[in-house]
Design an enzyme around this catalytic site. Structure first.
Site, mmCIF file in Angstrom:
data_model
loop_
_atom_site.group_PDB
_atom_site.id
_atom_site.type_symbol
_atom_site.label_atom_id
_atom_site.label_comp_id
_atom_site.label_asym_id
_atom_site.label_seq_id
_atom_site.Cartn_x
_atom_site.Cartn_y
_atom_site.Cartn_z
ATOM 1 N N LYS A 183 0.838 -1.213 0.000
ATOM 2 C CA LYS A 183 0.000 0.000 0.000
ATOM 3 C C LYS A 183 0.876 1.268 0.000
ATOM 4 C CE LYS A 183 -3.569 -2.677 -0.087
ATOM 5 N NZ LYS A 183 -4.275 -3.292 1.021
HETATM 6 C C1 LIG Z 1 -5.265 -4.385 1.505
HETATM 7 C C2 LIG Z 1 -6.743 -4.268 1.493
HETATM 8 C C3 LIG Z 1 -7.533 -4.514 2.628
HETATM 9 C C4 LIG Z 1 -7.030 -5.169 3.881
HETATM 10 O O1 LIG Z 1 -5.951 -4.615 4.461
HETATM 11 P P1 LIG Z 1 -4.968 -5.486 5.390
HETATM 12 O O2 LIG Z 1 -4.130 -4.426 6.032
HETATM 13 O O3 LIG Z 1 -4.192 -6.386 4.489
HETATM 14 O O4 LIG Z 1 -5.804 -6.230 6.371
HETATM 15 C C5 LIG Z 1 -8.891 -4.234 2.553
HETATM 16 N N1 LIG Z 1 -9.450 -3.771 1.426
HETATM 17 C C6 LIG Z 1 -8.727 -3.566 0.311
HETATM 18 C C7 LIG Z 1 -9.424 -3.044 -0.903
HETATM 19 C C8 LIG Z 1 -7.359 -3.821 0.300
HETATM 20 O O5 LIG Z 1 -6.659 -3.639 -0.820
#
Ligand SMILES: *Cc1c(COP(=O)(O)O)cnc(C)c1O
Length: 385
Positions: A183
């Site tokens: 991210k």
């Molecule tokens: C990465 C992601 C999540 C979850 O995040 P985590 O930190 O991995 O639990 C939720 N929604 C979307 C669209 C994502 O890309």
């Protein structure tokens, strides 16, 4: 052969490392001063009144569903083109995720499709700002007001994105973020929820730590300085102080990260815009995408092979292409719950045709150029006519 280029990857500098070490040597490893500082910075970035840092992005969604009061028997509308967590959080509450089809131009949930799925049981909408491009929030907020629904935005792709001059994180009732290494910024695992509501903020805080309060004003009685009360069934979803320290350090580089992402997106778009067989991402006017993902669509009717062959040829050139996402209800777990193929035709068509190309700030222009040349060669080889 070039070394493998993943679709996404973190950027960690020496100052990030030092920030973590400093906290490791301090008095608090968890629930110390860094968490509050991280939350203060997040509020600024998201343009919100309150921020709660939490264990991960999935915990953020779970906490938001709790704070929204989602219960057994309720329905919550979300997009099928997302990571499973956007719908799983609804199941955690004993409620039912309802999938509304996407807009084939933006790949985001279509407001008209949301309207079609509203019933007496609908309690909330979870729009996902897919790839970092904001959803049509004016329309979504309008629908939410009309039917008295909560809006929980899944902003896991959208830290730093803007919709009509407003930051993502400041619009709906709550917005969730993820700080997984692919991210925009990372804390290893980590996440956050932003909100402008004090009431929701307090519920999020208490959910993060077992549903326990130490606030004398909120307790039924006060038996002494040791005393606390559990009022709800919460979880241990706390984030550590050294993760928060990393987050603070990472946020300082967010603008740089976003700039690099935009630069590489432009390089891709310029290269692909006139190539037969490839559809480049469309961006809504009046929005600024945070560009978490760069996705091309293949015009399969113009190609002699399918997506799989092209995908595999790209992988064989050490390009870490991926597919985001398998429609959530295609998963066996959801199929067993009774969801069936055919539910969201636009999402299903997109799934058959899309490929995620590498995009992350640490990559180099030469890497982007290598991906561009490879895609052009492979698509060129299979183009019909
Ligand atoms: C990465 C992601 C999540 C979850 O995040 P985590 O930190 O991995 O639990 C939720 N929604 C979307 C669209 C994502 O890309």
């Amino acid at each position: 052969m070039r070394s493998f280029i993943p679709y996404g990857q973190q950027w960690i500098d020496e100052d990030d490392v030092q920030a973590v070490i400093k906290t490791l040597k301090s008095d608090y490893l968890t629930t110390g001063p860094k968490i509050k500082q991280f939350e203060e910075k997040l509020k600024e970035v998201a343009g919100a009144e309150y921020a709660v840092a939490i264990a991960n992005g999935t915990a953020a969604l779970h906490a938001a569903c709790f704070a929204a009061g989602i219960q057994e028997g309720d329905e919550v509308i979300t997009s099928p083109i997302t990571f499973a967590a956007s719908a799983n959080c609804v199941l955690y509450m004993g409620a039912k995720p309802v999938f509304a089809d996407i807009d084939p131009a933006t790949y985001n949930i279509h407001p008209d499709e949301i309207r079609k799925k509203i019933t007496k049981k609908t309690k909330a909408i979870i729009p996902v700002h897919f790839t970092g491009q904001p959803c049509d929030m004016d329309e979504i907020i309008k629908i939410a007001k009309e039917y008295d629904l909560m809006v929980i935005e899944d902003g896991a792709h959208a830290l730093g994105a803007e919709y009509k001059g407003k930051k993502i994180g400041s619009i709906g009732d709550m917005t969730t973020f993820s700080f997984h290494p692919v991210k925009h910024i990372t804390t290893g695992e980590g996440g956050a929820i932003t909100t402008n509501s004090k009431e929701l903020y307090e519920k999020l805080l208490i959910f993060r730590t077992h549903g326990i309060t130490r606030d004398v004003e909120k307790m039924t009685k006060d038996e002494g300085p040791w005393y606390y009360e559990q009022h709800f069934l919460g979880y241990n979803y706390r984030i550590t102080d050294f993760q928060a320290a990393l987050g603070i350090s990472q946020l300082k580089k967010l603008e740089l990260f976003l700039e690099k992402r935009r630069k590489y997106v432009k390089q891709y778009n310029d290269a692909f815009k006139d190539i037969e067989g490839i559809v480049i991402p469309y961006q809504l006017p009046q929005t600024i995408s945070a560009w978490h993902l760069y996705i091309i669509q293949l015009e399969l009717q113009k190609l002699a092979v399918g997506r799989k062959e092209i995908f595999q040829e790209l992988r064989s050139r050490n390009i870490g292409v991926n597919v985001h996402y398998i429609p959530v209800y295609y998963h066996p777990y959801y199929q067993k719950l009774g969801y069936q193929k055919g539910l969201c035709p636009h999402a299903e068509k997109l799934y058959d045709r899309m490929i995620t190309l590498p995009l992350f700030p640490k990559m180099q222009s030469e890497d982007v150029e290598y991906v561009i040349q490879s895609v052009k060669e492979i698509v060129g080889k299979y183009r019909i006519g």
